[in-house]
Motif scaffolding. Structure first.
Motif, short mmCIF file in Angstrom:
data_model
loop_
_atom_site.label_atom_id
_atom_site.label_comp_id
_atom_site.label_asym_id
_atom_site.label_seq_id
_atom_site.Cartn_x
_atom_site.Cartn_y
_atom_site.Cartn_z
N GLU A 124 -0.82 -4.11 -11.85
CA GLU A 124 -2.06 -4.31 -12.59
C GLU A 124 -2.93 -3.08 -12.36
OE1 GLU A 124 -4.09 -8.07 -12.27
OE2 GLU A 124 -2.23 -9.06 -11.70
N SER A 135 -1.37 -11.99 2.13
CA SER A 135 -1.11 -11.46 0.80
C SER A 135 -2.31 -10.69 0.26
CB SER A 135 -0.81 -12.60 -0.18
OG SER A 135 0.37 -13.27 0.18
N ILE A 177 0.54 -10.49 -3.83
CA ILE A 177 1.65 -9.76 -3.25
C ILE A 177 1.69 -10.01 -1.74
CG2 ILE A 177 2.73 -7.50 -3.01
CD1 ILE A 177 2.36 -8.47 -5.94
N HIS A 178 2.77 -10.62 -1.28
CA HIS A 178 2.93 -10.96 0.14
C HIS A 178 3.15 -9.69 0.97
CE1 HIS A 178 4.63 -12.68 3.83
NE2 HIS A 178 3.85 -13.72 3.52
N THR A 199 -2.64 -11.59 -11.03
CA THR A 199 -1.79 -12.60 -11.64
C THR A 199 -0.78 -13.13 -10.63
OG1 THR A 199 -2.01 -11.41 -13.73
CG2 THR A 199 -0.27 -13.07 -13.60
N ASN A 200 -0.20 -12.21 -9.86
CA ASN A 200 0.77 -12.58 -8.83
C ASN A 200 0.36 -11.94 -7.51
OD1 ASN A 200 2.73 -13.91 -10.62
ND2 ASN A 200 2.94 -11.86 -11.48
N VAL A 256 1.19 -4.26 -7.44
CA VAL A 256 0.65 -5.46 -8.08
C VAL A 256 0.88 -5.43 -9.58
CG1 VAL A 256 -1.09 -5.88 -6.31
CG2 VAL A 256 -1.72 -4.57 -8.33
#
Length: 161
Positions: A148, A51, A113-114, A110-111, A146
């Motif tokens: 962001e 990720s 990404i795979h 924040t998250n 992403v």
């Protein structure tokens, strides 16, 4: 943030964790980079996580000739590298260069990404074996994925291709 280079780097999960926990402040490599203070490094965490997890700014770099400067290099990075002396010596066994990328301001997305999500948006994406310089188009694609804005003004990026 104004930078010359944006690098996508593959890092093992245990070392990425240390970076984002603030316990590892230098990333060691055996291959010269053209990174400079203020450049940006995107962190892709290798298997099993696979990720894109965050980024950091480059505080500076250090390039040492090996093996002649190996002991000096160890003294400089031993408390910042997240590895012990044996791991350091094993990693640089037979290497001609020791490269230290000094880390400033690591930021996790924040998250994360795979890899499979990245490949849906960037079909030909392959995680770099070591690292890859990104161009403006690739930077914008990663920012979109992403969701962001890790680089406030990618159009101002001056690339050294």
């Amino acid at each position: 943030m104004m930078c010359q280079n944006v690098l996508l780097i593959s890092i093992k999960p245990e070392y990425a964790k240390l970076i984002f926990d603030g316990k590892k402040t230098v990333e060691l490599r055996r291959i010269r980079t053209r990174l400079e203070k203020g450049d940006l490094v995107l962190v892709y965490v290798s298997s099993p996580l696979k990720s894109l997890v965050g980024y950091f700014e480059v505080e500076g770099t250090e390039i040492k000739q090996l093996p002649s400067e190996l002991n000096d290099f160890w003294k400089q990075v031993k408390d910042k590298s997240g590895i012990n002396r044996k791991q350091f010596l094993d990693y640089y066994q037979g290497a001609l260069l020791g490269v230290g990328i000094f880390i400033r301001n690591p930021q996790k997305f924040t998250n994360p990404i795979h890899l499979e999500v990245i490949k849906k948006d960037i079909e030909k994406f392959r995680p770099p074996q070591s690292y890859k310089y990104l161009d403006v188009t690739e930077i914008e694609m990663f920012q979109s994925i992403v969701n962001e804005n890790f680089l406030s003004q990618p159009k101002q990026l001056t690339l050294n291709l």
